[in-house]
Design an enzyme around this catalytic site. Structure first.
Site, short mmCIF file in Angstrom:
data_model
loop_
_atom_site.label_atom_id
_atom_site.label_comp_id
_atom_site.label_asym_id
_atom_site.label_seq_id
_atom_site.Cartn_x
_atom_site.Cartn_y
_atom_site.Cartn_z
N HIS A 135 41.18 52.89 37.34
CA HIS A 135 42.25 52.11 38.63
C HIS A 135 42.58 53.44 39.46
CE1 HIS A 135 43.05 48.20 37.16
NE2 HIS A 135 43.30 48.70 36.03
N CYS A 212 38.39 51.46 43.01
CA CYS A 212 38.39 50.70 44.01
C CYS A 212 38.45 51.68 45.43
CB CYS A 212 39.72 49.96 44.07
SG CYS A 212 39.59 48.72 42.83
N ARG A 221 33.74 49.18 46.36
CA ARG A 221 33.97 50.70 45.27
C ARG A 221 33.79 51.83 45.85
NH1 ARG A 221 36.34 46.76 43.89
NH2 ARG A 221 36.06 45.60 42.02
#
Length: 236
Positions: A135, A212, A221
């Protein structure tokens, strides 16, 4: 004849008119409901931005401790409630204290407890493409500073038997692709558009980092490639 009382003054004993009150009540309750909804949304955002980070940082520490204990006992991995932990990643660009555990897979549970080792990709140090995802925001946000990565930065992957050091071949903002561009996870990635890809002559032991491209939800991405430059065996 006495004068007729035509005064329009309300009779205090009669109380306020009923009509306006009845009309105001629905608006009052609607206002209360909107305030409660707003507070709930703020609470949810607060949990996502700060609560999940606090929770995941504790998980990072727990999983790191578990895998180090497993290594001491001669095991290559540690079984945790969040998944199988196999390595610890250190990225000097992110600071001296940066150390995040790697767990097998890319499920929500895995990514909430560390960095995920993508299914089907090579093991650390092995021939092929060692692909890792994490993340950029919330859940500990291991890759929050991903855009700061530069060509030449190092990524250290510690396992029970060795520490593998990879050198990055592009920066954190050089390659942004839709999540459907799965070629980046290939054993030897080749960009079909002829753009950024692992350069020739760096060998066949590669690493790919994925996160991300934007802080909040996106289907794109950011990708960074790297290649193995050194192996330091661990005496355990």
């Amino acid at each position: 004849m006495p004068p007729t009382d035509v005064s329009t003054e309300p009779d205090p004993a009669a109380g306020p008119p009923a009509g306006p009150v009845r009309r105001r009540r629905p608006l009052f309750y609607l206002g209360i409901a909107l305030i409660l909804v707003g507070l709930a949304i703020l609470g949810w955002l607060g949990w996502q931005l700060w609560g999940t980070n606090w929770q995941s940082e504790r998980r990072h520490a727990e999983v790191t401790e578990a895998v180090e204990k497993a290594w001491t006992g001669g095991e290559d991995r540690a079984s945790t409630e969040f998944g199988e932990a196999t390595a610890i990643v250190r990225i000097p660009r992110f600071g001296e204290d940066y150390a995040v555990p790697v767990l097998e897979g890319s499920s929500d549970e895995v990514l909430a407890a560390g960095i995920g080792h993508m299914e089907g990709s090579a093991d650390a140090g092995a021939k092929g493409n060692y692909a890792l995802a994490a993340h950029r925001v919330t859940h500990g946000q291991p890759f929050s500073e991903f855009p700061e990565l530069e060509d030449g930065d190092l990524v250290e992957v510690q396992t029970r038997t060795a520490t593998y050091t990879y050198e990055l071949d592009n920066g954190g903002t050089d390659l942004i692709l839709p999540f459907t561009s799965t070629w980046v996870l290939d054993e030897q990635p080749v960009n079909p558009d002829g753009g950024v890809q692992p350069p020739e002559g760096v060998g066949k032991r590669l690493i790919t980092l994925v996160t991300c491209s934007e802080i909040f939800h996106t289907d794109d991405r950011s990708i960074v490639f790297g290649h193995l430059v050194s192996v330091e065996k661990t005496d355990r």
